[in-house]
Design an enzyme around this catalytic site. Structure first.
Site, mmCIF file in Angstrom:
data_model
loop_
_atom_site.group_PDB
_atom_site.id
_atom_site.type_symbol
_atom_site.label_atom_id
_atom_site.label_comp_id
_atom_site.label_asym_id
_atom_site.label_seq_id
_atom_site.Cartn_x
_atom_site.Cartn_y
_atom_site.Cartn_z
ATOM 1 N N GLY A 210 42.866 38.612 38.248
ATOM 2 C CA GLY A 210 42.827 39.620 39.210
ATOM 3 C C GLY A 210 42.024 40.664 38.803
ATOM 4 C CB ILE A 211 41.415 43.977 40.235
ATOM 5 C CG1 ILE A 211 40.444 45.066 40.001
ATOM 6 C CG2 ILE A 211 42.707 44.568 40.903
ATOM 7 C CD1 ILE A 211 39.773 45.915 41.461
ATOM 8 N N GLY A 212 41.938 44.972 37.431
ATOM 9 C CA GLY A 212 42.880 45.794 36.424
ATOM 10 C C GLY A 212 42.483 45.656 35.040
ATOM 11 C CB ILE A 214 45.906 42.643 31.953
ATOM 12 C CG1 ILE A 214 46.991 43.706 31.520
ATOM 13 C CG2 ILE A 214 46.119 41.296 31.425
ATOM 14 C CD1 ILE A 214 48.461 43.409 31.886
ATOM 15 C CD GLU A 233 44.057 36.267 44.796
ATOM 16 O OE1 GLU A 233 44.612 35.458 45.353
ATOM 17 O OE2 GLU A 233 44.571 37.353 43.858
ATOM 18 N N GLY A 331 47.743 36.637 46.306
ATOM 19 C CA GLY A 331 47.610 35.168 45.963
ATOM 20 C C GLY A 331 48.510 35.158 44.526
#
Length: 613
Positions: A210-212, A214, A233, A331
């Site tokens: 995902g975003i961010g 990490i 996703e 998701g």
């Protein structure tokens, strides 16, 4: 032949009061189109505005538009929408991203109209939804009326991202850049989490992230991997560097081989330029990308997701802070489920161990009152913090609790152990909480390649109780006699617990393990016991019979010597049966010297640690 655009919208003819209107989201919100609706909304009221995460100026959720719009979001983002939800002026509908489209298609949330951002049509009349296909495509297919903002700044993306101009009932032309979200800075905590997560990723794996911070940190440490693939996703800027490093080839993917598969992108203009007309990156609706059975078609599927908190049974809270809804399900469950049934798949939850400047533990004895479980304890295989990797699959509640306490922040471990003991999740004899070996540094896990096979060296810890018991019962009688100087008949769980519950700040206990997925086997253990009376320590180790001769004992001994020297101990002692010549040779090769002893059946050895300081 020139393509003719649809007429400009006459809003009171296209939309009536009380209609449900979908708005394209993420980085591709049609702001000019929404403003045009606001400017020409005379006689219209009570529109239900449905959308996913909406970045940028979410003006429609402001208090002054409450008579015109009522927001219903599937993912809370941004201060304006979050404030509206907190104040009860907007609704949050929790739903798996893979299933949102079915709400439109089966009439649960029928759409009267959809507002989307699209690229200009090509010579054949096809416009692209660009960086936000996700649930936009499904909304377009099931809405009564499609109204578009034709925008030169929308990239043309490959895959299933196109709608024909004939499907659009009305449009405006307005060029607005997509919302940019620059890559976040990576701090030391995130860096360590990324290193641990990267250790779980094998060559040839397919990734979701995902975003961010990490995901960005993890991708940084995957640059030297081989033949990785992507089925995710979303995409962020971090994908560019790892593609250019050569680590991502998509060759080993078993679903859409050779292609990156995604449904939306959020990043900088560099990312939007990168996906524009890029045939190697294909965008599909979320109902396809996030479908767990499709995700599972990728062998070695690694899903990397974050959380707000995790309790000691493995329940994951990801969309709420207590009673306050913060984000959304998104998701996460789709990919955790898909990865868990993928051949060789690994669902991973990664999060910092604390919040609010280390005043709050994110690893909790039980979830915060009011918070909701997004991912169940049965779905989670791994939880990663900056203090290590907790492996949960196949673990009992007792083992899970000890695994998760081990990766909690050290200052909360004692408290967490006390809390779970109240509920008998751990037995009465489990008195010590996990501690780290400071001399090993920030990363307490070291990857080893021994004769072509991968092992890991790390501290022994309370979660290893059952594994150490299995290790004991794997030994032959001869090994046990040589190690313990007698023939022990039993290794009870209580005794095993005592052996793995080590205060690593004074004593030290290391193990070499083989981990294949969630299957963990201890192959060698080395330890020393500190004697404060004369500032010395006594060392001992044992290796599984089928691993002897591979240098594991030598490696463990060298690490123990390093630790003892850093602690400024005076000497290290060892007591070995006289017939155990291989063990004596290992100590003597490490410069241990024999001492005169009273028992001829036992050899006493000494290493003066101060000599090599």
């Amino acid at each position: 032949m020139a393509v003719v655009l649809p007429p400009k919208p006459v809003w009171n003819q296209l939309i009536k009061s009380g209609c449900r209107v979908f708005v394209g989201g993420n980085a591709s919100v049609p702001y000019a189109l929404i403003q045009d609706l606001i400017d020409h909304s005379a006689g219209i009221s009570d529109l239900e505005l449905v959308h996913m995460l909406a970045l940028g100026d979410t003006r429609w959720a402001q208090e002054k538009y409450r008579q015109l719009f009522k927001v219903n979001t599937f993912f809370i983002g941004g201060e304006v929408v979050r404030k509206a939800v907190d104040e009860g002026r907007a609704d949050y509908t929790p739903v798996f991203l893979s299933e949102i489209s079915s709400l439109f298609s089966d009439g649960t949330l029928p759409l009267d109209a959809v507002l989307v951002n699209v690229s200009p049509p090509d010579e054949y009349g096809y416009c692209s939804l660009g960086a936000s296909v996700d649930i936009c495509m499904s909304a377009v297919r099931h809405a009564n009326t499609v109204i578009a903002q034709v925008n030169d700044c929308v990239p043309r993306t490959s895959g299933h991202s196109y709608i024909h101009i004939s499907e659009i009932n009305a449009c405006i032309q307005a060029n607005e850049p997509l919302v940019e979200v620059p890559p976040p800075p990576i701090d030391t905590i995130t860096e360590r989490i990324g290193q641990y997560v990267a250790m779980l990723v094998e060559d040839g794996s397919t990734l979701q992230f995902g975003i961010g911070k990490i995901p960005s940190a993890t991708l940084k440490y995957l640059m030297h991997h081989k033949d990785l693939g992507v089925h995710s996703e979303m995409l962020t800027d971090s994908i560019i560097e790892i593609i250019e490093s050569g680590a991502i080839t998509n060759r080993k993917k078993t679903f859409h081989p050779g292609k990156i598969v995604t449904s939306f992108a959020i990043g900088s203009q560099r990312l939007y330029d990168y996906i524009d007309n890029n045939p190697h990156i294909e965008f599909y609706p979320s109902s396809y990308v996030n479908k767990p059975t499709n995700i599972a078609k990728n062998d070695k599927m690694v899903a990397i997701n974050s959380a707000l908190e995790v309790d000691l049974t493995g329940q994951v809270v990801a969309d709420s802070l207590g009673y306050d809804f913060y984000s959304g399900i998104g998701g996460q469950v789709d990919f955790v489920s898909g990865a868990s049934i993928s051949k060789g798949g690994k669902p991973i939850i990664a999060l910092p161990s604390t919040a609010r400047n280390e005043t709050v533990s994110r690893i909790k004895p039980c979830i915060t009152e009011g918070a909701g479980v997004v991912t169940s304890r049965g779905n989670v295989h791994y939880v990663v913090t900056e203090y290590g990797i907790a492996s949960l699959r196949g673990k009992s509640i007792r083992e899970r609790a000890m695994e998760l306490i081990r990766v909690a922040h050290p200052k909360f471990r004692s408290q967490l152990l006390s809390e779970v003991r109240k509920n008998y999740w751990v037995p009465h004899y489990q008195e010590k909480y996990p501690t780290d070996i400071p001399e090993l540094g920030a990363i307490q896990l070291q990857k080893l390649v021994i004769q072509g096979e991968t092992y890991y060296l790390r501290p022994l810890n309370p979660a290893d109780e059952r594994r150490l018991q299995e290790f004991f019962y794997s030994h032959t009688k001869e090994t046990l006699r040589l190690r313990y100087n007698y023939d022990p008949k039993q290794m009870s769980r209580e005794k095993s617990c005592n052996l793995v519950s080590v205060d690593q700040r004074s004593d030290a206990a290391l193990c070499i393990v083989r981990q294949e997925g969630s299957r963990l086997t201890i192959h060698a253990v080395g330890r020393f016991y500190f004697n404060p009376d004369d500032n010395s320590c006594e060392a001992a180790f044992v290796t599984r019979e089928n691993q002897q001769g591979k240098g594991m004992a030598k490696l463990l001994l060298s690490r123990l010597i390093e630790i003892a020297r850093k602690r400024k101990m005076r000497r290290m002692l060892a007591y070995v049966r006289a017939e155990n010549k291989p063990m004596i040779a290992i100590f003597e090769n490490a410069n241990f010297k024999r001492m005169a002893g009273s028992d001829p059946s036992e050899v006493e050895l000494e290493l003066k640690l101060e000599d090599a300081q």
